[in-house]
Design a protein around this motif. Structure first.
Motif, mmCIF file in Angstrom:
data_model
loop_
_atom_site.group_PDB
_atom_site.id
_atom_site.type_symbol
_atom_site.label_atom_id
_atom_site.label_comp_id
_atom_site.label_asym_id
_atom_site.label_seq_id
_atom_site.Cartn_x
_atom_site.Cartn_y
_atom_site.Cartn_z
ATOM 1 N N ALA A 76 -62.074 28.625 34.902
ATOM 2 C CA ALA A 76 -61.990 28.857 33.465
ATOM 3 C C ALA A 76 -63.335 28.673 32.772
ATOM 4 O O ALA A 76 -63.546 29.196 31.674
ATOM 5 C CB ALA A 76 -60.954 27.918 32.848
ATOM 6 N N ARG A 77 -64.235 27.910 33.413
ATOM 7 C CA ARG A 77 -65.535 27.625 32.810
ATOM 8 C C ARG A 77 -66.637 27.895 33.820
ATOM 9 O O ARG A 77 -66.396 27.960 35.034
ATOM 10 C CB ARG A 77 -65.602 26.154 32.354
ATOM 11 N N GLU A 78 -67.848 28.059 33.318
ATOM 12 C CA GLU A 78 -68.984 28.239 34.202
ATOM 13 C C GLU A 78 -69.231 26.962 35.012
ATOM 14 O O GLU A 78 -68.982 25.861 34.533
ATOM 15 C CB GLU A 78 -70.241 28.584 33.385
ATOM 16 N N VAL A 79 -69.731 27.144 36.224
ATOM 17 C CA VAL A 79 -70.000 26.004 37.080
ATOM 18 C C VAL A 79 -71.111 25.133 36.479
ATOM 19 O O VAL A 79 -72.130 25.641 36.010
ATOM 20 C CB VAL A 79 -70.412 26.468 38.492
ATOM 21 N N GLU A 80 -70.871 23.842 36.501
ATOM 22 C CA GLU A 80 -71.865 22.877 36.041
ATOM 23 C C GLU A 80 -72.300 22.017 37.234
ATOM 24 O O GLU A 80 -71.449 21.402 37.868
ATOM 25 C CB GLU A 80 -71.274 21.978 34.955
#
Length: 309
Positions: A299-303
């Motif tokens: 759901a979100r960009e990889v951090e």
């Protein structure tokens, strides 16, 4: 052959020296890709080939089976016999029991695909019997990370001894040079069973090698991490324990220019990397790009977080 040469040969044989084109996914899976959370088969493919997508494991070129050590493996469809019949026992009573379990599953399931828990009553509720039945080559599965579907297919038209020999050949392709005991550990077979297949003169095929370069984030259970001689891959005791800890879930491995440079773990969109020592800014940036390119539906960009070793 020196230890350095052996590792270089294995990196090349497992396509970790230079990524394959997107049309070569089957070549990347030639030695079998063990699957597990978090969809490690997709990340293992990504480390070896271009153009890998989150649903690559469902490509028609692949099949899922219970393979070496009873683990879920994704293999090319044409190689199913090697990774199933290749594990079939030579012991007549054990082999007959496996066939009876496969017959029982066929009678209970017919042409249906059912959840694993619904298939288990046909084999007395024993997972071990389900795994044994899979060595007949007649059991297929679909594991999506949450549930497992099971169904029965006709047995491969391959002699078990041919399949056993081919499985040993695949092992040597990926992990040679090695020994019969090394093959036994990798396959999860009794050493005596393996020695009946192993040729005293067995050797790994010659592989053209290039100087390994670049960064790879190998997932837990990656084929390269399944080597039976871990001391060769990671001579340092402390680093070896970090890559293969006891009593805790296995991390992934950070590979830099063909050498183990740290470990990593993922939780959702966050990837925590623990390097073994200082890394250049360029290496860190490459690792972050590798993580950002993971073929996962997030759901979100990889951090990426860099942790102290």
């Amino acid at each position: 052959m020196s230890g350095v040469d052996v590792v270089a040969r294995r990196l090349a044989a497992q396509h970790l020296d230079l990524r394959l084109p997107a049309s070569s996914w089957r070549r990347a899976a030639r030695s079998g890709l063990q699957d597990g959370a978090p969809r490690s088969v997709v990340l293992a493919l990504h480390a070896r080939a271009e153009g890998v997508t989150p649903d690559a494991w469902e490509d028609p070129a692949f099949a899922q089976v219970w393979g070496p050590r009873g683990a879920v493996f994704v293999v090319p469809v044409e190689d199913v016999a090697a990774f199933t019949l290749g594990l079939l026992s030579r012991d007549a009573s054990v082999r007959a029991s496996a066939e009876r379990d496969a017959d029982a599953l066929a009678a209970a399931l017919g042409a249906d695909r059912v959840r694993k828990r619904e298939a288990l009553p046909a084999v007395g509720g024993r997972v071990a019997s389900l795994l044994a039945a899979s060595t007949t080559g007649r059991i297929r599965l679909r594991w999506d990370g949450r549930d497992t579907l099971v169904w029965v297919v006709p047995a491969p038209d391959v002699e078990p001894e041919t399949a056993r020999t081919e499985l040993a050949r695949r092992f040597l392709d990926a992990y040679g040079p090695s020994t019969a005991d090394g093959f036994a550990r990798w396959a999860g077979l009794p050493p005596a069973e393996v020695r009946a297949t192993w040729s005293p003169g067995a050797s790994s095929p010659t592989t053209d090698t290039a100087t390994p370069s670049g960064v790879r984030l190998l997932p837990p259970g990656d084929p390269f991490l399944l080597s039976p001689d871990r001391e060769l891959l990671v001579p340092d005791d402390a680093r070896r324990r970090a890559v293969w800890p006891r009593g805790t879930p296995q991390p992934g491995a950070l590979l830099v220019d063909g050498e183990f440079a740290g470990t990593w773990r993922r939780r959702g969109h966050r990837v925590d990397v623990t390097p073994f020592g200082p890394l250049t800014r360029g290496t860190r940036r490459s690792a972050e790009e590798e993580a950002a390119g993971f073929p996962l539906d997030l759901a979100r960009e990889v951090e990426v977080r860099w942790l102290a070793g």
